[in-house]
Design an enzyme around this catalytic site. Structure first.
Site, mmCIF file in Angstrom:
data_model
loop_
_atom_site.group_PDB
_atom_site.id
_atom_site.type_symbol
_atom_site.label_atom_id
_atom_site.label_comp_id
_atom_site.label_asym_id
_atom_site.label_seq_id
_atom_site.Cartn_x
_atom_site.Cartn_y
_atom_site.Cartn_z
ATOM 1 N N SER A 7 0.827 -1.210 0.000
ATOM 2 C CA SER A 7 0.000 0.000 0.000
ATOM 3 C C SER A 7 0.863 1.261 0.000
ATOM 4 O O SER A 7 2.042 1.252 0.387
ATOM 5 C CB SER A 7 -0.912 0.009 1.226
ATOM 6 O OG SER A 7 -1.656 -1.183 1.298
HETATM 7 N N1 SAM Z 1 -0.286 -5.114 4.369
HETATM 8 C C1 SAM Z 1 0.328 -5.322 3.102
HETATM 9 C C2 SAM Z 1 1.687 -4.738 2.977
HETATM 10 O O1 SAM Z 1 2.179 -4.101 3.917
HETATM 11 O O2 SAM Z 1 2.294 -4.952 1.923
HETATM 12 C C3 SAM Z 1 -0.531 -4.842 1.961
HETATM 13 C C4 SAM Z 1 -1.357 -5.936 1.482
HETATM 14 S S1 SAM Z 1 -2.199 -5.891 -0.027
HETATM 15 C C5 SAM Z 1 -2.793 -4.262 -0.226
HETATM 16 C C6 SAM Z 1 -3.619 -6.852 0.496
HETATM 17 C C7 SAM Z 1 -3.326 -8.310 0.770
HETATM 18 O O3 SAM Z 1 -4.524 -8.899 1.290
HETATM 19 C C8 SAM Z 1 -2.938 -9.124 -0.450
HETATM 20 O O4 SAM Z 1 -1.676 -9.714 -0.233
HETATM 21 C C9 SAM Z 1 -4.047 -10.178 -0.573
HETATM 22 O O5 SAM Z 1 -3.591 -11.434 -1.035
HETATM 23 C C10 SAM Z 1 -4.534 -10.247 0.873
HETATM 24 N N2 SAM Z 1 -5.900 -10.767 1.064
HETATM 25 C C11 SAM Z 1 -7.020 -10.584 0.320
HETATM 26 N N3 SAM Z 1 -8.073 -11.223 0.861
HETATM 27 C C12 SAM Z 1 -7.608 -11.829 1.994
HETATM 28 C C13 SAM Z 1 -8.188 -12.646 3.014
HETATM 29 N N4 SAM Z 1 -9.486 -12.982 2.995
HETATM 30 N N5 SAM Z 1 -7.415 -13.091 4.031
HETATM 31 C C14 SAM Z 1 -6.090 -12.776 4.092
HETATM 32 N N6 SAM Z 1 -5.472 -12.014 3.154
HETATM 33 C C15 SAM Z 1 -6.216 -11.540 2.132
#
Ligand code: SAM
Length: 211
Positions: A59
């Protein structure tokens, strides 16, 4: 390396109104370039989201800062993160002396981030699975941060938040979300503030968007 850029990024976040010193000091220490691929390193200190592969992103620093500040993290807080992604957000929380539990649903993203945490000595409890269901075994959590956009606030996460705990979660449609900041005032009661206009990758799961 990148120390100057890191200071400049933090100064720019201060100018945009971020004032949580515990967070800003963590952002000075945690090296964002270590959470992106080699080709993306020159962009690591631009205030933009960057691709991390598998259609996912790390992000934008301002978004991370707004979300983390809204949580009002205190040292020793037990924090649940949904969406480990690159690991940068979890690394910041760890640097802020929180006890961090983080769930990632994508197995390849999960395997990469585990290796990274080990290499960098970042101690975060991780699991691969559907974060919309939370992590009941370790609940209640003082703080919950959801880093992907959801159609609604998953009931499981509401249940697993401690009384007086805070949760930040982007809620909306697939292309645009409002950041909801929930404070749990009683077992079934929440105060909710809205911070408008963000765009996240989708939260996919039983209590999120369906695959
Ligand atoms: N916090 C992260 C960082 O610092 O890089 C940003 C993460 S990215 C914007 C969102 C993440 O949420 C993705 O890696 C995606 O695979 C994960 N995601 C989506 N749905 C999810 C779920 N139900 N449970 C866990 N992770 C999930």
């Amino acid at each position: 390396m990148y120390k100057q850029q890191r200071y400049e990024l933090v100064e720019s976040l201060r100018l945009k109104g971020i004032s949580d010193e515990l967070l800003l000091q963590a952002m000075i220490k945690v090296e964002r370039e270590k959470f992106v691929s080699a080709i993306m390193k020159p962009n690591a200190y631009k205030d933009i989201a960057l691709p991390i592969g598998y259609g996912q992103t790390i992000s934008q620093p301002f978004t991370i800062a707004i979300m983390t500040e809204a949580l009002q993290i205190k040292k020793g807080d037990k924090v649940l993160e949904i969406g480990t992604g690159s690991g940068y957000q979890a690394a910041l929380l760890y640097q802020m002396s929180a006890k961090v539990y983080s769930i990632e649903r994508h197995i390849d993203v999960y395997n990469e981030v585990l290796k990274k945490f080990e290499k960098l000595g970042i101690r975060v409890h991780c699991k691969c699975g559907d974060g919309t269901l939370g992590w009941d075994q370790y609940s209640p959590f003082d703080k919950i941060i959801v880093t992907a956009g959801s159609p609604s606030v998953p009931e499981s996460l509401k249940k697993q938040l401690a009384i007086n705990g805070r949760m930040v979660i982007p809620v909306g449609n697939m292309s645009s979300q409002t950041l909801k900041v929930l404070t749990k005032t009683a077992p079934e009661e929440f105060e909710i503030e809205d911070i408008p206009q963000f765009a996240f990758v989708p939260l996919i799961g039983r209590e999120g968007w369906k695959e």
